[in-house]
Design an enzyme around this catalytic site. Structure first.
Site, PDB file in Angstrom:
ATOM      1  N   LYS A  78       5.872  42.777  23.536  1.00 53.65           N
ATOM      2  CA  LYS A  78       5.925  41.357  23.188  1.00 53.65           C
ATOM      3  C   LYS A  78       4.492  40.829  23.158  1.00 53.65           C
ATOM      4  CE  LYS A  78       8.334  37.154  24.760  1.00 53.65           C
ATOM      5  NZ  LYS A  78       9.185  36.605  25.833  1.00 53.65           N
ATOM      6  N   SER A 153      13.147  34.237  23.978  1.00 50.62           N
ATOM      7  CA  SER A 153      11.950  34.266  23.168  1.00 50.62           C
ATOM      8  C   SER A 153      11.498  35.672  22.749  1.00 50.62           C
ATOM      9  CB  SER A 153      10.805  33.591  23.922  1.00 50.62           C
ATOM     10  OG  SER A 153      10.483  34.302  25.093  1.00 50.62           O
ATOM     11  N   SER A 177      14.854  35.190  28.262  1.00 53.49           N
ATOM     12  CA  SER A 177      14.115  35.650  27.084  1.00 53.49           C
ATOM     13  C   SER A 177      14.179  37.148  26.803  1.00 53.49           C
ATOM     14  CB  SER A 177      12.649  35.225  27.166  1.00 53.49           C
ATOM     15  OG  SER A 177      12.535  33.857  26.843  1.00 53.49           O
TER      16      SER A 177
END
Lengths: 484, 95
Positions: A78, A153, A177
């Protein structure tokens, strides 16, 4: 089966036997990226050169007999984990050109294990969002239906894992997330206990809630990644010095002797009928596998978790994001004087959701409102934690849905912050409690994925992995791949 | 809880983030709406409940006081938007 659809453990077997090289595996993944990315938009930066170099080194390491279960296997990070020399953007204009001078601890650990880094995954800006629509660059699409969101996210990493743009990924989870996008993309996502994995080098959002964890194609892979990333780190003063087990030893395909609670507050009003049906079928399967199931579990303060979370997280965020002033790194806007330049830097560097949270957090912490909002939320946090503690005196784990709905349509919630916040209603209490949560694919509702969330007391990741593994072996939901 | 225009402007100053007129109006409405939903917390009796800042118990984590290599100055300044002679450069602080 395509090479890019392999799991970590399948890849490792082939690499070990010499049936495939890390270069071949890496090239297959990179080709998959160039083919699927046009539709998916899951990756901010593809690190092809680095990946091929690391793959070459990995092949050498494998030949010399010094490989680990992760050696030579492609991973996506990420884009909020610092990678030395590789742009780390948080999908924000603010950090669009930021190149970290050091590696996050998790990156160091993966590199020691022989990782092949294929890129940095798209996300909601600074990890604030539940749909990836708040990325400042582009929206990631759900591989099961390109008109829908992948969740957020960590939406980019989750969509990439499901599609084979990587073998596995690392995400971060502050209110869901990792887990919500895992559920939305039909893969496995684990948010470890707070303090289990070092946060050093993770760009801070809400420091008492953030935790890094694996996004993988199956539960075995989740255990393999945890074996590498878990552990104490003196550079993160909130990491806990607690022994790291071999998580793969927890993978037992039955649930005999386990007592599971189903907290009724998680089967909420407004929950999609189809999601509830999938969950009931899944829970019946857990019973069949030998677990005792109690449908009368209760966590009465759950209904206050959303409000407490959206006070605590923005309050911590506004403090953490004070560092973006256009002076030390990141976007910088010109102004008449220092204050004007700083205020404009923040106005034009941050996107709308980040600004909303900074404003909300500033308000909650400001003079006259601190007691009514922030302090109150922290007290409610205590109550929520106590209820979890009491529940785990009776149950080995709690089973809940991951989200009240299947993945929603792009554009459906982006202009209504409260509706967006509600999609985290089943995942954010877990961060408030600091406990671990594992999401595994539980089936489909009208062709769209539904995830089952398994919760346990602090440091009970092994129990969660066991339950997830037994369920996965008995159902095989996670083996289905989207066509992109 | 309805936020006034002045309150939003005050917050904007506190967090050093300027706003356009359109943003000001939008945030005033959205944040008011969110805060209204948070009124639910008033229902909870938190008398004698201590606040929790972190989910794990910690106290005074301190490292050993010994020197170790740090990153070179050039690495740290590499990301600076404006620098001069080994310093971060900012606009005049005092008029």
């Amino acid at each position: 089966m395509k090479l890019y659809d392999l799991t970590i453990h399948q890849s490792h077997e082939l690499l070990k036997k010499g049936e495939v090289s890390s270069i071949e595996l890496t090239k297959a993944v990179l080709e998959r990226i160039s083919q699927a990315e046009e539709k998916l938009h899951a990756i901010v930066t593809v690190t092809e050169e680095l990946a091929l170099r690391q793959a070459e080194q990995a092949d050498e390491r494998i030949r010399s007999g010094d490989s680990t279960p992760l050696t030579g296997i492609p991973a996506l990070l990420k884009d909020n984990m610092c990678t030395k020399g590789i742009r780390t953007t948080c999908s924000s204009r603010m950090l669009e050109n930021f190149v970290p001078p050091y590696n996050a601890t998790v990156v160091e650990k993966l590199e020691d294990a022989g990782v092949v880094i294929v890129g940095k995954g798209n996300m909601d800006e600074f990890a604030m969002g539940s749909s990836n629509e708040h990325s400042a660059f582009f929206i990631t699409h759900n591989p099961w239906d390109l008109g829908r969101v992948p969740g957020g996210s960590s939406g980019g990493p989750a969509a990439a894992v499901a599609t084979g743009e990587t073998i596995y990924a690392l995400g971060s989870d502050t209110g869901g997330s990792i887990r919500q996008p895992a559920g939305f993309c039909s893969i496995v996502g684990l948010k470890p206990t707070y303090g289990r994995v070092s946060r050093y080098g993770l760009v801070a959002f809400a420091s008492s809630l953030d935790q890094i964890g694996p996004l993988t194609k199956d539960v075995t892979d989740s255990a393999l990644v945890m074996n590498v990333i878990a552990g104490y780190d003196p550079r993160d003063s909130t990491s806990v010095n607690y022994p790291v087990p071999d998580y793969t030893r927890a993978l037992i395909p039955d649930l005999k002797g386990l007592k599971l609670g189903i907290p009724r507050e998680y089967f909420v009003e407004g929950m999609q009928k189809g999601v509830e049906e999938v969950m009931r079928t899944a829970i019946a399967k857990l019973e069949e596998l030998g677990a005792t199931v109690d449908w009368e579990a209760s966590l009465p303060s759950t209904k206050y978790a959303l409000a407490a979370y959206y006070i605590i997280a923005p309050s911590e965020a506004m403090a953490n994001l004070a560092r973006y002033d256009g002076v030390k790194y990141g976007y910088s806007h010109d102004g008449e004087n220092m204050w004007d330049a700083m205020e404009k830097t923040r106005q034009f560097g941050f996107g709308p959701e980040v600004k909303r949270r900074i404003i909300l957090g500033t308000y909650a912490l400001s003079a006259g409102y601190y007691d009514a909002y922030y302090l109150k939320a922290q007290k409610v946090r205590t109550l929520i934690m106590q209820e979890f503690q009491q529940a785990f005196e009776h149950y080995d784990a709690l089973i809940t849905p991951t989200s009240p709905t299947v993945p929603f349509k792009i554009g459906q919630k982006v202009d209504d912050p409260l509706q967006m916040y509600l999609s985290d209603v089943c995942t954010l209490p877990i961060n408030i409690g600091g406990i671990p949560g594992l999401v595994v694919p539980a089936g489909f509702c009208d062709g769209l994925p539904v995830g089952m969330q398994i919760l346990g007391k602090p440091f009970s990741e092994e129990t969660l992995l066991r339950i997830g593994y037994a369920y996965e072996q008995a159902t095989g939901w996670g083996q289905q791949r989207p066509r992109v | 809880m309805k936020l006034s225009r002045e309150e939003v402007l005050h917050i904007s100053t506190l967090c050093r983030m300027s706003m356009s007129e359109a943003e000001l109006e939008r945030f005033q409405e959205q944040i008011s709406n969110i805060l209204e939903n948070f009124e639910i917390l008033k229902e909870v009796d938190t008398t004698d409940v201590p606040p929790t800042a972190y989910p794990i118990h910690m106290e005074n984590i301190i490292r050993e006081d010994k020197t170790a290599p740090c990153l070179p100055q050039s690495d740290i300044l590499a990301n600076a938007p404006h620098q001069e002679e080994g310093y971060f450069r900012v606009k005049a602080v005092l008029d």
